[in-house]
Design an enzyme around this catalytic site. Structure first.
Site, PDB file in Angstrom:
ATOM      1  N   ALA A  65       0.876  -1.180   0.000  1.00 19.06           N
ATOM      2  CA  ALA A  65       0.000   0.000   0.000  1.00 19.06           C
ATOM      3  C   ALA A  65       0.905   1.220   0.000  1.00 19.06           C
ATOM      4  CB  ALA A  65      -0.927  -0.022   1.211  1.00 19.06           C
ATOM      5  N   ALA A  92       1.322   4.445  -1.816  1.00 15.82           N
ATOM      6  CA  ALA A  92       1.191   5.908  -1.946  1.00 15.82           C
ATOM      7  C   ALA A  92       1.128   6.568  -0.567  1.00 15.82           C
ATOM      8  CB  ALA A  92      -0.058   6.244  -2.758  1.00 15.82           C
ATOM      9  N   GLY A 137       4.334   7.426  -1.179  1.00 12.79           N
ATOM     10  CA  GLY A 137       5.676   7.033  -1.578  1.00 12.79           C
ATOM     11  C   GLY A 137       6.763   7.204  -0.544  1.00 12.79           C
ATOM     12  N   ASP A 145      -6.101  -4.230  -5.807  1.00 14.65           N
ATOM     13  CA  ASP A 145      -6.455  -4.581  -4.440  1.00 14.65           C
ATOM     14  C   ASP A 145      -5.373  -5.544  -3.955  1.00 14.65           C
ATOM     15  OD1 ASP A 145      -7.526  -6.019  -2.193  1.00 14.65           O
ATOM     16  OD2 ASP A 145      -9.536  -5.380  -2.774  1.00 14.65           O
ATOM     17  N   CYS A 171      -1.244   3.302  11.279  1.00 17.28           N
ATOM     18  CA  CYS A 171      -1.165   4.559  12.033  1.00 17.28           C
ATOM     19  C   CYS A 171      -2.386   4.665  12.945  1.00 17.28           C
ATOM     20  CB  CYS A 171      -1.046   5.765  11.102  1.00 17.28           C
ATOM     21  SG  CYS A 171      -2.386   5.935   9.918  1.00 17.28           S
TER      22      CYS A 171
END
Length: 479
Positions: free
Chosen positions: A125, A127, A129, A176, A247
């Site tokens: 996952a 982005a 970056g 996905d 997070c």
């Protein structure tokens, strides 16, 4: 530092009281959540060493405090942020650093904790970056990274950041993440799954992050996370390392997801404790050896990191139902490859055996060799870097290739002054007092490549991509 009003649902506060270790203060948790987040950067060691960067910015008066879990990471304080945003500085535009939250540097630190050297890595996952570029720096731009992003709108941002940082060893996909366990079984030496989550740890950056929070949504998200982790674990080779991170702060999306994997594949999962990842890591350590970082511990975002090893192979998942389609590139070899290589070398573009030449019609590309065995198994959004477009008079070298491959000490390199570099970033032609002798010019500033250009008489014709052109103040210390 001023506080800001954070929205806390009552059920969230109840959940945090139950989840927080007795060694931590709940009042300090609330107080930390209401303090604005400290700004932080990570030096891009593909472009510059930490020591050289610190020497470069020493005249600027920036205050840098080392981040204990990332040698190249620093908290930063600047007096001129309003006049010159950090993202508009010359050093950021040329890829010398990445603006990245300190906590988000933890997962990659964990992935490389035992000084391992994976050759093929997936960032499931990826982005925008920050972690992909951090992985690339740890790999020294060698091997290969498959950087996947499910959100189509974020793939473009991911590519822009990879290009700015001069990264050549990456393939981008748009899937996905649940497809990879079946599509690419046991193909990766290391995998990072920074999973989509409820974002409970980001309230210092976004006071309204919990506006749509509910205990029920946590459970729904955790179900998706289990499926993603299952897929990632199947894509990991035996002996490989997987880091799972979020997070967020609740146990359902963190410890319980990892424990579910252990229960499901008891003979294949080994938890690798993170107590020695950095000095003082034990303050965030869970009984399982994970890091559960509440924001008051290190004055950063809330975060969770788990590291595990796959100790045995697993039965394959059912084969994916999609068709990849015809791959539109062919390898460039022999005399043709030699011709391209010599022409590129002549203008200062250099690469090694880690990158192979491929062609699609008039386009010439460089693909990381380690990714070639995946061709035909998944569809790539973008693979490697576009080196050039061929035309009657030779090659039109591409900006991303220049940023990634150019040698700033090449004979055709032409170092700009600060004023000239500012003009370059604004898309304007350069009129140097002493023009370069060569017609093909490698434009540099601070010994970093800015682009390839043509000298026309006494003028250097600007080739900076229009979509990257900036205006306003760009350089620290300039009026």
């Amino acid at each position: 530092m001023a506080q800001h009003a954070v929205y806390f649902p009552d059920a969230f506060l109840t959940q945090m009281r139950e989840a927080m270790p007795s060694t931590l203060s709940f009042d300090e948790f609330i107080s930390a959540c209401q303090r604005p987040l400290r700004r932080s950067i990570r030096i891009n060691t593909l472009k510059i060493s930490v020591a050289d960067f610190l020497a470069l910015i020493a005249p600027y008066g920036w205050s840098l405090t080392p981040i204990p879990w990332c040698h190249e990471g620093f908290w930063i304080e600047r007096d001129d942020e309003e006049a010159l945003p950090l993202g508009s500085t010359a050093e950021h535009l040329s890829g010398l650093f990445y603006i990245q939250e300190a906590s988000s540097m933890l997962p990659v630190a964990a992935l490389f904790a035992d000084d391992n050297h994976p050759q093929r890595v997936m960032d499931m996952a990826a982005a925008p970056g920050s972690k992909t570029t951090q992985i690339a720096a740890r790999m020294g731009n060698r091997g290969a990274i498959l950087a996947n992003e499910f959100s189509a709108s974020r793939v473009k941002v991911l590519h822009a950041n990879i290009s700015r940082c001069g990264i050549a060893n990456t393939a981008l996909t748009h899937f996905d993440g649940r497809v990879f366990g079946a599509a690419l079984p046991e193909m990766f030496d290391a995998i990072l799954l920074d999973a989509p989550c409820s974002g409970e740890g980001v309230v210092r950056k976004d006071p309204d992050a919990l506006k749509n929070w509910s205990p029920e949504s946590n459970l729904d998200i955790a179900a998706t996370q289990r499926e993603l982790l299952d897929s990632a674990f199947h894509a990991l080779r035996p002996g490989g390392t997987l880091v799972y991170s979020t997070c967020t702060l609740n146990r359902q999306e963190n410890e319980e997801v990892c424990l579910w994997l252990k229960e499901t594949y008891a003979d294949a999962v080994e938890f690798l404790p993170l107590d020695d990842l950095f000095p003082d890591a034990d303050r965030a350590l869970t009984p399982e050896g994970f890091l559960h970082v509440f924001p008051q511990i290190y004055d950063c975002e809330g975060f969770f990191v788990a590291r595990l090893r796959k100790i045995s192979s697993l039965p394959a998942m059912p084969a994916p139902g999609y068709k990849v389609g015809t791959f539109p590139f062919t390898p460039l070899k022999g005399r043709e490859a030699l011709h391209v290589t010599q022409a590129a070398n002549a203008v200062g573009l250099l690469w090694d055996e880690n990158l192979h030449l491929w062609q699609r019609e008039k386009e010439v590309w460089l693909f990381p060799a380690e990714i070639e065995s995946l061709i035909g198994k998944v569809r790539f959004s973008r693979l490697g870097i576009k080196l050039a477009e061929s035309h009657n008079k030779g090659y039109r070298w591409q900006h991303e290739a220049t940023i990634a491959l150019a040698c700033p000490t090449h004979a055709h390199a032409f170092e700009l002054s600060a004023q000239e570099a500012e003009e370059w970033y604004r898309g304007r032609d350069i009129y140097p007092q002493t023009p370069p002798a060569a017609d093909d010019v490698l434009v540099t500033f601070q010994r970093q490549p800015l682009g390839l250009a043509k000298r026309i008489g006494s003028r250097i014709k600007n080739s900076y991509p229009r979509e990257l052109v900036r205006d306003g103040k760009l350089f620290t210390g300039n009026s």
